[in-house]
Enzyme design. Sequence first.
Site, mmCIF file in Angstrom:
data_model
loop_
_atom_site.group_PDB
_atom_site.id
_atom_site.type_symbol
_atom_site.label_atom_id
_atom_site.label_comp_id
_atom_site.label_asym_id
_atom_site.label_seq_id
_atom_site.Cartn_x
_atom_site.Cartn_y
_atom_site.Cartn_z
ATOM 1 N N SER A 123 12.154 -23.183 18.454
ATOM 2 C CA SER A 123 11.344 -24.402 18.332
ATOM 3 C C SER A 123 11.582 -25.121 17.018
ATOM 4 O O SER A 123 11.395 -26.335 16.931
ATOM 5 C CB SER A 123 9.861 -24.040 18.467
ATOM 6 O OG SER A 123 9.611 -23.553 19.774
ATOM 7 N N PHE A 124 12.002 -24.357 16.006
ATOM 8 C CA PHE A 124 12.278 -24.997 14.720
ATOM 9 C C PHE A 124 13.432 -25.985 14.825
ATOM 10 O O PHE A 124 13.477 -26.973 14.095
ATOM 11 C CB PHE A 124 12.603 -23.941 13.658
ATOM 12 C CG PHE A 124 12.664 -24.482 12.265
ATOM 13 C CD1 PHE A 124 13.884 -24.869 11.720
ATOM 14 C CD2 PHE A 124 11.516 -24.634 11.502
ATOM 15 C CE1 PHE A 124 13.950 -25.371 10.427
ATOM 16 C CE2 PHE A 124 11.569 -25.134 10.206
ATOM 17 C CZ PHE A 124 12.784 -25.506 9.666
ATOM 18 N N GLU A 125 14.337 -25.758 15.760
ATOM 19 C CA GLU A 125 15.503 -26.630 15.943
ATOM 20 C C GLU A 125 15.228 -27.832 16.850
ATOM 21 O O GLU A 125 16.064 -28.713 17.007
ATOM 22 C CB GLU A 125 16.673 -25.831 16.520
ATOM 23 C CG GLU A 125 17.378 -24.930 15.505
ATOM 24 C CD GLU A 125 16.536 -23.722 15.126
ATOM 25 O OE1 GLU A 125 15.873 -23.150 16.020
ATOM 26 O OE2 GLU A 125 16.510 -23.371 13.945
ATOM 27 N N ASP A 152 3.824 -10.445 13.610
ATOM 28 C CA ASP A 152 3.116 -9.667 12.571
ATOM 29 C C ASP A 152 3.067 -10.388 11.226
ATOM 30 O O ASP A 152 2.346 -9.961 10.325
ATOM 31 C CB ASP A 152 3.812 -8.306 12.378
ATOM 32 C CG ASP A 152 3.818 -7.506 13.678
ATOM 33 O OD1 ASP A 152 4.766 -6.736 13.891
ATOM 34 O OD2 ASP A 152 2.888 -7.728 14.482
ATOM 35 N N THR A 153 3.847 -11.441 11.097
ATOM 36 C CA THR A 153 3.907 -12.106 9.782
ATOM 37 C C THR A 153 3.419 -13.553 9.916
ATOM 38 O O THR A 153 3.048 -13.997 10.998
ATOM 39 C CB THR A 153 5.363 -12.122 9.268
ATOM 40 O OG1 THR A 153 6.112 -13.071 10.069
ATOM 41 C CG2 THR A 153 5.996 -10.745 9.347
ATOM 42 N N HIS A 155 5.272 -16.015 9.735
ATOM 43 C CA HIS A 155 6.379 -16.867 10.191
ATOM 44 C C HIS A 155 5.928 -17.810 11.311
ATOM 45 O O HIS A 155 6.375 -18.938 11.420
ATOM 46 C CB HIS A 155 7.535 -15.975 10.679
ATOM 47 C CG HIS A 155 8.814 -16.736 10.858
ATOM 48 N ND1 HIS A 155 9.459 -16.828 12.064
ATOM 49 C CD2 HIS A 155 9.554 -17.444 9.961
ATOM 50 C CE1 HIS A 155 10.548 -17.557 11.927
ATOM 51 N NE2 HIS A 155 10.631 -17.941 10.663
#
Length: 222
Positions: A123-125, A152-153, A155
């Site tokens: 999705s970042f792209e 878990d992070t 991100h």
Amino acid sequence: MASAAATELSHLLPSLSRSPRISRLAPPHPENSHRTLVSFSSSIRAPTGDLVCTRNGRGPVVVAAGTKHLMGSLTKTEGMRFAVVVSRFNEVVTSLLLEGALETFRRYSVTEENITVVKVPGSFEIPVVAQQLGRSGDFHAVLCIGAVIRGDTTHYDAVANSAASGVLSAGLNSGVPCIFGVLTCDDMDQAINRAGGKSGNKGAEAALTAIEMASLFRDHLK
Ligand SMILES: Nc1c(NC[C@H](O)[C@H](O)[C@H](O)CO)[nH]c(=O)[nH]c1=O
Ligand SMILES: CC(=O)[C@@H](O)COP(=O)(O)O
């Protein structure tokens, strides 16, 4: 004629509520040819709902109350061209979203040859590709499909926020409607439920938004 529709109402000014400033009426257009283009420096609204405007300090006038309401259509899809940018990340979800979107385009008579599907890693792209497609001038709207699922992070926050703001910027920068059909979910169950499960198919919903926005821009705002 605007002068025919306009009436001096200075005695009404004190009792009128203020409404957003209006800088000018619609630009000259064949359908507006019977109207005079005038420039307003401020506007207020009469109790009757009529618009009372101050014309460059030359005193208030009332513009005819015939408010124009614009909205895109879902039934005028002939010739409409759509790009669909799809993230491969969480493809078990995004493939269902894409299926829902394509089915909706079919149901609303969008020609299959007028749909271009572009796959990206995540999705970042999506935004950079959406902006490029918008700027190409080849499409009436760009539908963006992805599924960001919390891990878990932190991100998740970076990706979800970047995708949302990025798709928004792609639309603003290209001038072509870029529709945000990216799920942002806490877990896979939430995502599946929104990709054809009990919460519907957000890809199908986003395709409807794409059709309406494409019509609004093509039929009313160009
Ligand atoms: N975790 C998810 C991602 N992560 C990948 C990013 O979108 C991007 O591809 C990577 O950071 C390289 O630039 N993408 C999703 O679409 N959904 C996720 O849940
Ligand atoms: C949205 C993400 O990037 C996320 O799924 C990655 O998982 P994690 O935070 O466990 O690395």
